[in-house]
Design a protein around this motif. Sequence first.
Motif, PDB file in Angstrom:
ATOM      1  N   ARG A 132       0.846  -1.201   0.000  1.00 21.23           N
ATOM      2  CA  ARG A 132       0.000   0.000   0.000  1.00 21.23           C
ATOM      3  C   ARG A 132       0.881   1.251   0.000  1.00 21.23           C
ATOM      4  NH1 ARG A 132      -4.823   2.343   2.028  1.00 21.23           N
ATOM      5  NH2 ARG A 132      -4.439   4.074   3.444  1.00 21.23           N
ATOM      6  N   GLU A 149      -4.657  10.873  -9.844  1.00 17.04           N
ATOM      7  CA  GLU A 149      -5.652  10.257 -10.727  1.00 17.04           C
ATOM      8  C   GLU A 149      -4.991   9.508 -11.867  1.00 17.04           C
ATOM      9  OE1 GLU A 149      -9.100  13.633  -9.883  1.00 17.04           O
ATOM     10  OE2 GLU A 149      -7.817  13.823 -11.662  1.00 17.04           O
ATOM     11  N   GLY A 152      -3.515   6.078 -10.942  1.00 12.21           N
ATOM     12  CA  GLY A 152      -4.400   5.022 -10.462  1.00 12.21           C
ATOM     13  C   GLY A 152      -4.618   4.978  -8.967  1.00 12.21           C
ATOM     14  N   PHE A 153      -4.360   6.083  -8.268  1.00 17.19           N
ATOM     15  CA  PHE A 153      -4.634   6.134  -6.839  1.00 17.19           C
ATOM     16  C   PHE A 153      -6.141   6.288  -6.622  1.00 17.19           C
ATOM     17  CE2 PHE A 153      -0.171   7.103  -6.768  1.00 17.19           C
ATOM     18  CZ  PHE A 153       0.278   6.683  -5.526  1.00 17.19           C
ATOM     19  N   THR A 154      -6.625   5.783  -5.499  1.00 14.33           N
ATOM     20  CA  THR A 154      -8.028   5.902  -5.117  1.00 14.33           C
ATOM     21  C   THR A 154      -8.146   6.929  -3.993  1.00 14.33           C
ATOM     22  OG1 THR A 154      -8.481   3.601  -5.695  1.00 14.33           O
ATOM     23  CG2 THR A 154     -10.013   4.662  -4.156  1.00 14.33           C
ATOM     24  N   GLU A 156      -9.284   8.383  -0.759  1.00 13.83           N
ATOM     25  CA  GLU A 156      -9.807   7.788   0.474  1.00 13.83           C
ATOM     26  C   GLU A 156     -10.514   8.798   1.357  1.00 13.83           C
ATOM     27  OE1 GLU A 156      -6.904   4.058   1.327  1.00 13.83           O
ATOM     28  OE2 GLU A 156      -6.283   5.973   2.186  1.00 13.83           O
ATOM     29  N   TRP A 175      -4.937   9.726  -0.783  1.00 12.57           N
ATOM     30  CA  TRP A 175      -5.162   8.728  -1.821  1.00 12.57           C
ATOM     31  C   TRP A 175      -4.337   7.500  -1.483  1.00 12.57           C
ATOM     32  CZ3 TRP A 175      -7.714  10.450  -6.475  1.00 12.57           C
ATOM     33  CH2 TRP A 175      -7.947  11.821  -6.541  1.00 12.57           C
ATOM     34  N   SER A 176      -4.696   6.364  -2.041  1.00 12.38           N
ATOM     35  CA  SER A 176      -3.853   5.178  -1.887  1.00 12.38           C
ATOM     36  C   SER A 176      -3.881   4.366  -3.164  1.00 12.38           C
ATOM     37  CB  SER A 176      -4.320   4.311  -0.717  1.00 12.38           C
ATOM     38  OG  SER A 176      -5.548   3.693  -1.034  1.00 12.38           O
ATOM     39  N   ARG A 177      -2.822   3.605  -3.325  1.00 17.02           N
ATOM     40  CA  ARG A 177      -2.767   2.625  -4.406  1.00 17.02           C
ATOM     41  C   ARG A 177      -2.225   1.339  -3.807  1.00 17.02           C
ATOM     42  NH1 ARG A 177       0.197   3.264 -10.203  1.00 17.02           N
ATOM     43  NH2 ARG A 177       0.484   1.044 -10.557  1.00 17.02           N
ATOM     44  N   ASP A 181      -4.229  -3.261  -7.121  1.00 17.36           N
ATOM     45  CA  ASP A 181      -5.009  -2.384  -8.000  1.00 17.36           C
ATOM     46  C   ASP A 181      -4.546  -2.548  -9.446  1.00 17.36           C
ATOM     47  OD1 ASP A 181      -6.484  -1.354  -5.899  1.00 17.36           O
ATOM     48  OD2 ASP A 181      -5.256   0.468  -5.694  1.00 17.36           O
ATOM     49  N   LEU A 187      -6.900   0.696 -16.627  1.00 17.80           N
ATOM     50  CA  LEU A 187      -8.140   1.311 -16.162  1.00 17.80           C
ATOM     51  C   LEU A 187      -9.023   1.659 -17.361  1.00 17.80           C
ATOM     52  CD1 LEU A 187      -6.683   3.661 -13.409  1.00 17.80           C
ATOM     53  CD2 LEU A 187      -7.903   1.510 -13.057  1.00 17.80           C
TER      54      LEU A 187
END
Length: 188
Positions: A132, A149, A152-154, A156, A175-177, A181, A187
């Motif tokens: 992570r 973005e 590919g980070f999400t 949180e 954000w995390s990746r 993922d 994507l």
Amino acid sequence: MEPVEINVGEYYLRAFRNDDRVSDVPALIEIYADPETRRYMNRFTIDGVPTAEMFIMIMTNGWPKDYRWSWAVCEAVTGDLVAGIILSNIDLSFGFAEVSCWTHPAHRGKGVLPLTLNAVLGWVFGATDVHRVVYKHSVFNKSSQRVAEKCGFTLEGRLRETTTVDDQRVDELQWSRLATDPHPEQLP
């Protein structure tokens, strides 16, 4: 661990250096003289040769003890420093790290960080026990948001008043990746 070098086509990622062959000191001073860099990267100030040399020493010392891995992102042909990527707070037993990054003002908007940060994350997830990676930035830093973005980070959440910008406490986005993922090219 020894510093890892990564070739990303037009960019070459290597350890920060200050020796008789290569010195990143002048470029670091120039980068940190930029108002936008100082605005968002204010936890460490580089305001001259001594602090630039200290920064390089701190970055170099992290590799052998696996608590900080850092890369000077350089143009492959000229060797000019164009960006920096730093993984800190590395905890291999829990598989965690935090990333921060910046771009030389003359190279902003050219896609340097999405390309090179994705290469670093590919190495991190493929060659280490990191699962992570967290990326945080001021809510006002839209460039950092675009990097997150594109890599590919999400998103949180929002961390309330955890940093300062223009001498004011402001929120950060976190954000995390994960290693599991999809890679950004995969994507939709």
